[in-house]
Every structure is written in structure tokens, then in C-alpha cells.
Design an enzyme around this catalytic site. Structure first.
Site, short mmCIF file in Angstrom:
data_model
loop_
_atom_site.label_atom_id
_atom_site.label_comp_id
_atom_site.label_asym_id
_atom_site.label_seq_id
_atom_site.Cartn_x
_atom_site.Cartn_y
_atom_site.Cartn_z
N ASP A 24 1.98 3.91 0.25
CA ASP A 24 0.55 3.80 0.61
C ASP A 24 -0.44 4.60 -0.25
OD1 ASP A 24 2.17 3.06 2.71
OD2 ASP A 24 1.24 4.34 4.19
N GLU A 209 -0.11 0.90 11.88
CA GLU A 209 -0.15 1.98 10.89
C GLU A 209 -1.47 1.94 10.12
OE1 GLU A 209 4.51 2.43 9.68
OE2 GLU A 209 3.45 0.95 8.52
#
Ligand code: FRU
Length: 469
Positions: A24, A209
Site C-alpha cells: 500500500d 481496509e
């Protein structure tokens, strides 16, 4: 491995770490002419491991310089995803009035806690920098937000939001398993729960998330809030994807306008993306970048010395399609600087490199088809037929590393496709229909370079720009 095998599939203009594993994007902020990009990083392997925050900077969102690792794991745990804000008023007291700090807010993931079956192994910590993000000091009072009994409790995205009375507060948008929790603070150290959102609404095929709460002005002038929520698994193409909700954020509560499920990107490979903070008032864009992979196969794709790239940077805006609000993701204008040699294409053309932008004007029939082919007979198809825009990578090269990789991915598009911008790089393709009214992002691992572009149907005229730097 030979040097060329180690570098095979290394993109030309997408960010990749020089070596090691990346997932990420984290903590993106802008300050003094620099766009900062941090990311989930494990330097010692090309698969996921103890998470650090890697760091890169850019002055144009296109050319990235990798800097030393910013934040290392410690006794409280691995450093999971999060965000960073410029604490201009030094509300945290971690800098000075003359030199306000940048504060990073991230998740601590305690591996021993997880292994021992505890449910409180994720908590939120902060670190600060007073030298433009070059070095970071962890706050001695960490964690600032201990776990509240929910196993998945992570990915804080903090922004400063004005309240009804005009005062500002820090709002943390946090993923808590199957919902979003909003917390508020005035000093980035003490946090109180505001509200929750998400149970019984949206896609729930996996854990929630990497959220982001972003203000937008709708085309009719209305103020809206968009809540991005990444979900893994449970995306429209299997595995990971990012959904979003459009609504209001008032008195600390997010209320969606409707129950429609919307996807930010219909391709299989854009995950956990969030937006930059502290952009200058002179440039009021909403800038986004995503991780260009999918947890389904991210750790087994055929790259050797590094794994994973980011998407190109995108500008988000709200659009109205026949009375329905949607998020548009347009390639940032800075990418046009990369345009080199231009080749006009009638029906087909050779490619000047693997790093190109293909621009096409459609002929009005609302269906189109184009193909890339190589000398081994592999092909990548991109088309619109009967209201579905598709990328077919089922014959586009290597795929034996995962059974779900060789596939066709489609997205519904009920309105008219007018033009295309297609960003091809050494191992990816990003298709922007109508400059991002619909987007599909897909990884590709062709066994030999793409050689030829063919317009099969529905394209009036087109060009290829060489983007090789
Ligand atoms: C999303 C994610 C986050 C987490 C990070 C760990 O891809 O699972 O929820 O913070 O990756 O690396």
C-alpha cells in the site's frame, strides 16, 4: 538471475522500489514543492514481511526519487498503513510554532499478539518529522489509540475538518473489520470515538481496509463527502478492490446518499489507494495513487529483485452520469510532460517502446476493439461491447503463477464511450474511458515485448505517444 532478468518487467514511469517488497501507498503529503509517497515496505525479501514505511519524493508526480526507509518496526509491532498530516498549528506539540511537525499516524501490528490468538494486536501510533519528512521520531506515548477489542483495527487516515461552529478538529477514518470508525482529536494524541459506518451497507466479501474520507463539490455545486473503502477479498474481479460511498459528513457522522455499490477502478490491480494531504491552495486537486496489484497473486508475480508498482497518479472528481454521482479518476496532467515521439495510427502501427500512451477518438458507435500483439502470438484485447468495457489478458503472456491471473475483466458502462487514454508500461495497462469516467487497471507479463497495436473496430483516429524517458 542475469541483470536483465532481474529488471524484467520494471516499469518505466510507474514508481517501484529499487529492491524488495512493496504494498500500500501510505502517508502521502505535499510540502514545499515535494510530493511525498511512503509505502508498506519489506527491504529483505520480495514477499510480504515485517513492515516498514519506505519513502520516495517527487516534484511532479511522475519522476520519483527513492529515499532511505522512513519508519522501522519496533517492539510494539510492524508499521502498517496510515497517513500523514502537516500539523501547521503544532497542535500536537511535537514541533514548534516556527517549525511545525509533519505527523504520521499508522497502525502497529503486533505479530506475537496475533500468534498468541489475542484480539488486540492492532493499535494506532504516531511519529513526527521536523525536517520535511527526511527523519522520523516515534512519539514516546505510543500507542495513541489502543485496540478496542476488534481484531482488524487499522489504516488510520487523518484529515483536519471544520465543525459546525467553525473550529477545526482532526478526524481519523479507521477500518475496523466490517465497518469504518471515525475518531476525533484536537492534538493527534488523544482520540475519542465519533461514530461508525458500514454494517449492512456496501460490499462485504472481505475485510475493510485503507479508508479515506474526502470532500468534493458535485457538478451542481452541492458539498459531498466520499468515503473510499478498500476490501479484500470481495472485489468485482476477485480478490482486492476499492469501493466508495457518496454522502454527507455532519457532526462526526457519515450518511450515504444511497445504497449503491460503486467501484473506484474496475480492473483487478488497483488496491489500497488513498489521497495526498496538504496540497497547496493554489492547486486544489484531489490526488490519488494506488497499489497496482491484488492480494490474490501479488506475492507470486514474475518479477525478481522487486515486487509491486504504484498506479499512475490520478486526479479524482465527482461527475454526474444521468443523475447518478460517480467518481472520475483522470490521469494527472503532469503525465503529459512525458509525451515524446507521436505516431498517428490509422489501422495499425508498431510500438516505439513498451512505455506508451495510446490516445483514441471513438467513432460514435459506442463499441470499439483494439489489440496489442507480440511475436509469440500473445495478445491483449481492450474493447466495449454491449455495454461492457473489457480487458482480456487471458492470452497476454505469463500466468501460470496463479490460476486466476489469465482472465477477462469487464466493467458495466451504460453511457457512451467517446475516447480512450491507455497507459501501457513494461508490466501494466491502465485504461481510462472518457478520461477516467470509467477505469480499468491491470497487470500483464507478456513473454516478449508488445510489437503491434491494431484498431479493429469503432475507432475514428488514434495516436501513440512514446513515454520512454
Ligand atoms: C492492505 C493492508 C492493510 C495493512 C497493510 C499491511 O493491503 O492489508 O490493511 O495495513 O496492508 O501491509
Amino acid at each position: 538471475f542475469t541483470p536483465s532478468q532481474l529488471e524484467e518487467f520494471r516499469p518505466e514511469y510507474h514508481f517501484t522500489p529499487a529492491k524488495g517488497w512493496m504494498n500500500d501507498p501510505n502517508g502521502m503529503f505535499f510540502l514545499d514543492g515535494e510530493y511525498h509517497l511512503f509505502y508498506q515496505y519489506y527491504p529483505d525479501s520480495t514477499v510480504w514481511g515485517p513492515m516498514h514505511w519506505g519513502h520516495a519524493i517527487s516534484t511532479d508526480l511522475v519522476n520519483w526519487e527513492e529515499l532511505p526507509i522512513a519508519i522501522y518496526p519496533d517492539s510494539l509491532g510492524y508499521i502498517f498503513s496510515g497517513s500523514a498530516v502537516y500539523d501547521q498549528g503544532n497542535t500536537s506539540g511535537l514541533g514548534t510554532t516556527d517549525n511545525p511537525p509533519i505527523v504520521a499516524i499508522y497502525t502497529y501490528h503486533n505479530m506475537e499478539g496475533e500468534r498468541s490468538g489475542a484480539s488486540d494486536y492492532q493499535s494506532q501510533g504516531i511519529a513526527f518529522s521536523t525536517d520535511k519528512g527526511r527523519t522520523w521520531v516515534k512519539y514516546e506515548g505510543n500507542p495513541v489509540l489502543p485496540n478496542q477489542g476488534i481484531r482488524d483495527f487499522r489504516d488510520p487516515k487523518v484529515s483536519e475538518i471544520a465543525q459546525a461552529d467553525g473550529t477545526k478538529q482532526w478526524v481519523m477514518t479507521l477500518a475496523a473489520q466490517d465497518r469504518i470508525q471515525f475518531f476525533a482529536s484536537t492534538d493527534l494524541k488523544n482520540w475519542g470515538l465519533l461514530s461508525e459506518f458500514g454494517q449492512g451497507i456496501g460490499a462485504h466479501g472481505g475485510v475493510w481496509e485503507c479508508p479515506d474520507l474526502i470532500p468534493f463539490t458535485a457538478p451542481n455545486g452541492d458539498q459531498k463527502w466520499v468515503l473510499l473503502v478498500s476490501i479484500n477479498p470481495g472485489g468485482p474481479q476477485k480478490g482486492s478492490a476499492t469501493q466508495y460511498f457518496i454522502g454527507s459528513f455532519e457532526n462526526g457522522t457519515f450518511t450515504p446518499d444511497d445504497t449503491m455499490i460503486r467501484w473506484l477502478d474496475y480492473g483487478p490491480d488497483n488496491y489500497a489507494g488513498v489521497t495526498w494531504s496538504n496540497l497547496p491552495k493554489s492547486d486544489p486537486r484531489t490526488l490519488f495513487i494506488g497499489w497496482m496489484s491484488n492480494w490474490l497473486y501479488a506475492q507470486v508475480v514474475p518479477t525478481q529483485s522487486w515486487r509491486s508498482a504504484m498506479t499512475i497518479a490520478r486526479e479524482l472528481s465527482l461527475i454526474d452520469i444521468n443523475g447518478v454521482l460517480l467518481l472520475k479518476s483522470a490521469p494527472v496532467k503532469e503525465l503529459e510532460k512525458l509525451r515524446g515521439e507521436k505516431i498517428d495510427v490509422d489501422l495499425s502501427s508498431g510500438l516505439p517502446s513498451q512505455a506508451v500512451e495510446i490516445v483514441a477518438t471513438l467513432d460514435g458507435s459506442d463499441s470499439f476493439s483494439l489489440t496489442l500483439t507480440n511475436e509469440l502470438g500473445e495478445s491483449l484485447g481492450i474493447n466495449k461491447e454491449m455495454g461492457l468495457v473489457s480487458i482480456d489478458r487471458s492470452k497476454a503472456g505469463r500466468s501460470t503463477f496463479h490460476p486466476d491471473f489469465a482472465a477477462m475483466h469487464s466493467a458495466p458502462m451504460s453511457w457512451k464511450a467517446k475516447d480512450l487514454r491507455i497507459f501501457l508500461d513494461a508490466s501494466s495497462v491502465e485504461v481510462f474511458v472518457n478520461n477516467g469516467e470509467l477505469v480499468l487497471t491491470s497487470l500483464l507479463f507478456q513473454s516478449s515485448p508488445w510489437k503491434k497495436l491494431s484498431f479493429n473496430q469503432g475507432i475514428e483516429k488514434g495516436s501513440i505517444f512514446n513515454l520512454k524517458k
